[in-house]
Write a protein that holds these residues in place. Structure first.
Motif, mmCIF file in Angstrom:
data_model
loop_
_atom_site.group_PDB
_atom_site.id
_atom_site.type_symbol
_atom_site.label_atom_id
_atom_site.label_comp_id
_atom_site.label_asym_id
_atom_site.label_seq_id
_atom_site.Cartn_x
_atom_site.Cartn_y
_atom_site.Cartn_z
ATOM 1 N N ASN A 1 -28.098 9.033 18.694
ATOM 2 C CA ASN A 1 -28.700 7.726 18.963
ATOM 3 C C ASN A 1 -29.414 7.696 20.313
ATOM 4 N N GLU A 2 -28.743 8.204 21.337
ATOM 5 C CA GLU A 2 -29.325 8.155 22.678
ATOM 6 C C GLU A 2 -30.562 9.039 22.776
ATOM 7 N N THR A 3 -30.542 10.199 22.120
ATOM 8 C CA THR A 3 -31.714 11.071 22.113
ATOM 9 C C THR A 3 -32.894 10.380 21.444
ATOM 10 N N LYS B 1 -33.951 21.603 18.506
ATOM 11 C CA LYS B 1 -33.495 22.911 18.047
ATOM 12 C C LYS B 1 -32.787 22.816 16.702
ATOM 13 N N LEU B 2 -33.175 23.698 15.774
ATOM 14 C CA LEU B 2 -32.570 23.705 14.443
ATOM 15 C C LEU B 2 -31.299 24.549 14.461
ATOM 16 N N SER C 1 -35.003 19.044 25.308
ATOM 17 C CA SER C 1 -34.970 17.899 26.206
ATOM 18 C C SER C 1 -36.163 17.008 25.882
ATOM 19 N N VAL C 2 -36.100 15.756 26.320
ATOM 20 C CA VAL C 2 -37.215 14.838 26.085
ATOM 21 C C VAL C 2 -38.469 15.333 26.794
#
Length: 364
Positions: free
Chosen positions: A205-207, A290-291, A310-311
């Motif tokens: 959620n935060e990502t 990343k998968l 990362s964002v």
């Protein structure tokens, strides 16, 4: 003609993509398809198929720890499962995790999963082997009403398909949903498992929230993004809730097709999210977290997608694609090819048939 018998009591929507593939091959007269009532208690989102009398299990679960009754010892769980079949085709496939199994060579990757189907697929017919409520829901979904985003009409595999196209001013897209982290378990031995899954939901959620906020700032009107409107999102992420006009499945797919660069991130149980293959089907450029799981064929980083952890890296990748139209178009071509080689429902099942029967050349 290849004889295929599907054993199942119900057809939850996670199975529709594969069942559509079987139905397509049946219509193409490549296979002879039949359905057999089964009393076997396979876990949720698994079903068994006999392919020319060879037993195969399909596993459409998000990961390896989805099974509440088996999470503490998934190795024994899969060892028992593998002893009952010749192959197990797994949606969330990890060669590293599989190496723990006695018969790891039986586990093969199943292609990327998304919710899609085909008109006339067996999973949409009235099924006397399942409860009345499930049958009623299924029949309602057969009604092709545009406002019903869960209707079969909105999920037809052809609605997702698009050939690559150039764009002078690339549009960026990230529409997602939030997961309420309220998992509870009355069994003390399971509490640690629930706590981990709650933390995973919080991270997801935060990502997603940070991605949307940052992209809005960086790309302005060239970015379309937000989260689906539900009680949890309206309370916790009110400023990010998107209009139902763009989250409705029919309208959403139009927006995907009118976008150029689409963002994906990790799903539950570290799965490859369901939007990732939707982007592939529409021949889009993809920037994804990343998968953690592998797909069959050559679906690889820097060819079919760019990867971020990362964002800031996500934004950097998007800017790289914006500034390099030739790279952007080549990625679209790569995904167009991957979809038609591996991801279209009939191609998914063909790959299973090739592996199961060890066939390298069939005359179609």
């Amino acid at each position: 003609m290849i004889d295929c018998k599907i054993y199942s009591k119900s057809f939850p929507y996670h199975l529709w993509q594969v069942l559509a593939g079987f139905s397509m091959l049946h219509q193409q007269r490549i296979i002879k398809l039949s359905f057999v009532e089964s009393n076997e208690l396979l876990p949720h989102l698994m079903f068994r198929v006999s392919i020319n009398q060879t037993s195969v299990i399909f596993d459409l679960n998000d990961g390896y720890d989805d099974f509440r009754e088996a999470h503490s010892d998934y190795v024994d769980f899969y060892n028992n499962l593998l002893s009952s079949c010749s192959f197990l085709f797994k949606r969330s496939f990890s060669a590293l995790i599989n190496s723990e199994f006695k018969e790891s060579s039986k586990v093969r990757p199943l292609c990327l999963y998304y919710k899609t189907t085909l008109k006339g697929c067996e999973s949409h017919k009235f099924n006397f082997n399942i409860d009345l409520k499930s049958n009623i829901v299924t029949q309602v979904r057969r009604i092709p009403i545009k406002s019903n985003e869960k209707s079969f009409a909105s999920l037809d595999y052809r609605n997702f398909e698009l050939a690559p196209k150039h764009s002078e001013q690339p549009k960026i897209l990230f529409l997602a949903r939030m997961w309420e982290p309220n998992l509870k378990n009355e069994n003390p031995n399971m509490q640690a498992h629930s706590d981990l899954k709650n933390e995973e939901r919080h991270i997801i959620n935060e990502t997603r929230a940070k991605l949307i906020i940052t992209c809005r700032h960086e790309f302005g009107s060239n970015f379309i993004g937000g989260v689906s409107n539900d009680a949890y999102s309206a309370k916790k992420y009110k400023q990010l809730v998107a209009s139902s006009k763009i989250t409705n499945k029919f309208n959403y797919m139009k927006i995907v097709k009118n976008s150029d660069i689409c963002i994906a991130n990790m799903g539950l149980h570290s799965s490859n999210g369901g939007k990732l293959p939707e982007y592939v089907a529409a021949s889009k450029c993809i920037v994804t977290e990343k998968l953690h799981y592998e797909a069959p064929g050559e679906f690889v980083k820097n060819k079919n997608y760019l990867e971020y952890e990362s964002v800031d890296k996500c934004i950097e990748n998007i800017n790289f694609l914006i500034e390099n139209p030739d790279v952007r178009y080549q990625m679209m071509l790569n995904n167009f090819k991957y979809y038609n080689d591996y991801l279209r429902p009939d191609r998914i099942v063909l790959e299973v048939l090739f592996t199961t029967l060890n066939v390298t050349n069939l005359n179609f």
